[in-house]
Write an enzyme that holds these catalytic residues in place. Structure first.
Site, PDB file in Angstrom:
ATOM      1  N   CYS A 394     -74.456  26.076  -4.187  1.00 29.96           N
ATOM      2  CA  CYS A 394     -73.520  25.046  -3.525  1.00 29.96           C
ATOM      3  C   CYS A 394     -73.966  23.542  -3.587  1.00 29.96           C
ATOM      4  O   CYS A 394     -73.304  22.516  -3.725  1.00 29.96           O
ATOM      5  CB  CYS A 394     -73.238  25.287  -1.979  1.00 29.96           C
ATOM      6  N   HIS A 616     -75.594  25.110   3.801  1.00 30.96           N
ATOM      7  CA  HIS A 616     -74.767  24.928   2.958  1.00 30.96           C
ATOM      8  C   HIS A 616     -74.395  23.487   2.786  1.00 30.96           C
ATOM      9  O   HIS A 616     -74.444  22.509   3.427  1.00 30.96           O
ATOM     10  CB  HIS A 616     -73.515  25.494   3.346  1.00 30.96           C
TER      11      HIS A 616
END
Length: 698
Positions: A394, A616
């Protein structure tokens, strides 16, 4: 268009898979070994290139014809090998008979022997075995011998009538340097008497071989050795046609050879006439042999320097001379594309990449990294967004997404009436933005002096040995180093499909950034040189995100470097951000006082931030650059949020209020505050965030 062996082989395999209905296998092959401009997609064209039209017609009339060209070729070679084995057995027995037999004492017996040889001539010609006569110590006195290649279309084995005491010798062929056409001309004695004693008979294309001129020489034993010469797996008609066409191309016609043979061949011993005439004929024949020898060599054996080494395929070679000659050729390890030169990946570089990325040469990339490209969303309001399949890369995706938004919103890639229309780009516009974004990331990683692009090829560049675990990724990489932005963008545009739709796009860009910076400099950037760019569970580390954001793989997000006193008179250097960044970063860790994000990342040149929240990375961006320079205490503006992993189906627009308008937002329960709002408040203190009827992301 030059058709290479590799492309023909790949096309043959694709034809087999297609006829067998193996669609998934074809898809995998196209992905790992992409088609090129020289790929053959037509069966008729493929048959013509392979010269198997006759085999195809024969197969078509069979009771149960084979469906694929590959099966037809395999069947032809399998049956051909069985026929060759049976023929070789017959030829061995014939050669043994010729070796142990003696010349008959009478002309009648001689004729009988010749007739028997004619019956087995076809089998003898197709044999793969040729017996060589080794040289004797005394200088031989042979007549000039003409040797043709071992083909089925032309008879090229020689015999002669010998005196009574002379043993019959088998045909002789010179295999020096593996030449297909060789002219043998031993030295001659100048004695005219000895020349008269030499037999000069030929029969049905069978020219006389070396003989002894005296009884003493005739009694000498000449040992022979047998050498196996493999035949090319061609059809008889094809061999004959190719050989004759080659002779015609050099001006040496088979018909002229037949006329020449007819003039000099007789069924009984003939004299050449007077000595002057005979000497003149010998000289003219010698000149013709020498001239034709040069022509034949130039036709049958091309110069090694004129061959395209990049298209050569090394196969099993039985001739030691050819192996020695091929060993002198240095196979190219570089590929030139335009003005750039590509280098094949070697095991040393691959091992360094694995260590800096994963920590060990024995580690492998997770499926999250080997199946992730930069594929755009097809949702109408999110066409600018890159879709993430699984968690892990990510950090790379969010950084590239931020640079793509920079190109779309602030560099006028596609002329639009409003900025909002730029968030719904065409396929061409967003692909162009991806090219420009990747070029900017790599160029900055190379200190704006050079950049390196890694792409995948269809074959391995090296064979792994030792402590290295192969997984078929790094072994297939070839990388190009460029020293100007224009060439960098052009090469990226040429191979952008590998990054956008390919399974390894995310990993390729990561490797390209490391090679652009160099593995050595990446290690020096880190606080701990043994740290990795991919952490446990395949997550991106802060070092990797900083490498893509700022061009340096530093371990921290504060401004400049910080020295810490470690005691005992030693200090520890912590490296941070040293220059202004085009893209910023906000972190939830700062809200928890775990780290401090410097102003260089909090206030980038463009209102786009990579957001680190809950392990994230995602993207937060605004449409006006003025919100970065507006110093008013009362401010209200919109920010847009995109998360490629959240299966987002609609646009998320947040309204941020700073100052008096934010006073009404202070009574919200802290336990229900979304982490994204905490990140925003690290940049705008005490800001109020409205989700505009969108469900908050908790």
């Amino acid at each position: 268009m030059v058709v290479t062996v590799e492309e023909v082989s790949a096309s043959l395999v694709r034809e087999y898979l297609s006829r067998k209905g193996l669609k998934r296998t074809i898809s995998c092959m196209d992905e790992e070994h992409p088609r090129s401009d020289s790929s053959i997609n037509n069966r008729t064209h493929l048959r013509q290139v392979l010269h198997i039209e006759d085999l195809y017609r024969v197969n078509k009339v069979q009771k149960s014809p084979l469906r694929t060209l590959l099966e037809i070729v395999v069947k032809h070679h399998v049956e051909g090998c069985e026929n060759d084995k049976r023929t070789c057995k017959k030829s061995d027995s014939l050669q043994e008979a010729l070796t142990i037999s003696s010349v008959p004492n009478s002309p009648a017996e001689t004729a009988s022997q010749m007739n028997a040889g004619e019956q087995n001539q076809a089998e003898f010609v197709t044999s793969n075995y040729i017996t060589l006569r080794s040289h004797v110590k005394d200088p031989p006195q042979p007549a000039s011998a003409l040797v043709f290649p071992d083909t089925d279309g032309l008879t090229n084995h020689f015999s002669t009538d010998y005196p009574k005491d002379q043993k019959v010798q088998p045909p002789m062929a010179s295999l020096q340097h593996n030449e297909s056409l060789t002219w043998s001309q031993p030295e001659r004695k100048t004695s005219m008497v000895e020349q008269r004693s030499r037999p000069n008979r030929m029969r049905r294309g069978m020219m006389t071989g070396p003989i002894a001129s005296t009884l003493q020489e005739s009694n000498k034993k000449r040992p022979s050795r047998r050498v196996e010469v493999p035949r090319l797996p061609l059809r008889k008609e094809e061999e004959t046609r190719l050989f004759k066409e080659g002779l015609s191309a050099t001006g040496f016609h088979p018909k002229s050879f037949e006329r020449c043979s007819t003039d000099h061949v007789g069924s009984s011993r003939q004299e050449w006439g007077s000595a002057p005439d005979r000497a003149q004929r010998e000289n003219s024949f010698d000149k013709g042999v020498q001239g034709r020898q040069t022509i034949a060599k130039s036709w049958m054996k091309p110069h090694i320097g004129d061959m395209k080494v990049s298209e050569m395929v090394l196969d099993d070679i039985d001739d030691d001379d050819d192996l020695r000659e091929l060993s002198k050729v240095s196979l190219q390890q570089t590929v030139t594309v335009g003005n750039s030169t590509g280098c094949s990946m070697d095991q040393h570089t691959a091992a360094e990449l694995k260590v800096v990325l994963l920590g060990s040469c024995l580690s492998c990339f997770s499926v999250e990294w080997t199946t992730q490209g930069f594929t755009f969303s097809e949702t109408h309001d999110l066409r600018y967004g890159i879709v993430q399949k699984k968690g892990g890369p990510c950090g790379v995706l969010a950084t590239v997404q931020a640079f793509v938004l920079k190109k779309l919103l602030f560099e006028n890639i596609e002329s639009s009436n409003t900025v909002l229309q730029s968030l719904r780009p065409s396929n061409t516009a967003r692909r162009k933005c991806l090219v420009l974004a990747a070029a900017e990331i790599l160029w900055r990683a190379g200190e704006e002096k050079q950049a390196t692009i890694a792409i995948i090829t269809g074959r391995n560049s090296f064979t792994p040995t030792g402590r290295y675990k192969s997984e078929g990724v790094l072994e297939k990489i070839i990388y190009f180093t460029l020293d100007n932005m224009k060439d960098l963008q052009a090469l990226l545009e040429q191979h952008i499909e590998q990054f956008e739709t390919g399974r390894l796009g995310c990993l390729l860009l990561t490797i390209s950034a490391i090679l652009s910076r160099s593995v050595e400099k990446v290690r020096k950037d880190m606080d701990v040189s043994t740290a990795t760019l991919i952490a446990a569970h395949g997550y991106c580390t802060q070092e990797l995100v900083n490498l893509l954001l700022c061009g340096r793989a530093v371990s921290n997000v504060f401004d400049d470097d910080v020295e810490l006193d470690s005691g005992n008179g030693t200090t520890t250097l912590l490296k941070g951000i040293k220059g202004h960044c085009n893209i910023g970063l906000l972190s939830l860790f700062e809200h928890y006082n775990i780290c401090k994000v410097g102003t260089r990342l909090k206030t980038p040149l463009y209102p786009i931030w990579v957001v680190c929240s809950e392990s994230h990375f995602s993207v937060l961006f605004g449409l006006q650059r003025e919100l970065l320079t507006n110093r008013d205490k009362v401010l209200e503006f919109d920010l847009y949020y995109y998360d490629g992993l959240a299966n987002q189906q609609e646009e998320i627009r947040l309204t941020v209020s700073v100052g008096r308008s934010a006073s009404s937002c202070q009574d919200v329960d802290a336990d229900l505050v979304p982490p994204l709002e905490h990140c925003i408040r690290t940049r705008w203190n005490n800001a109020c965030v409205s989700w505009n009827d969108t469900e908050p992301i908790l």
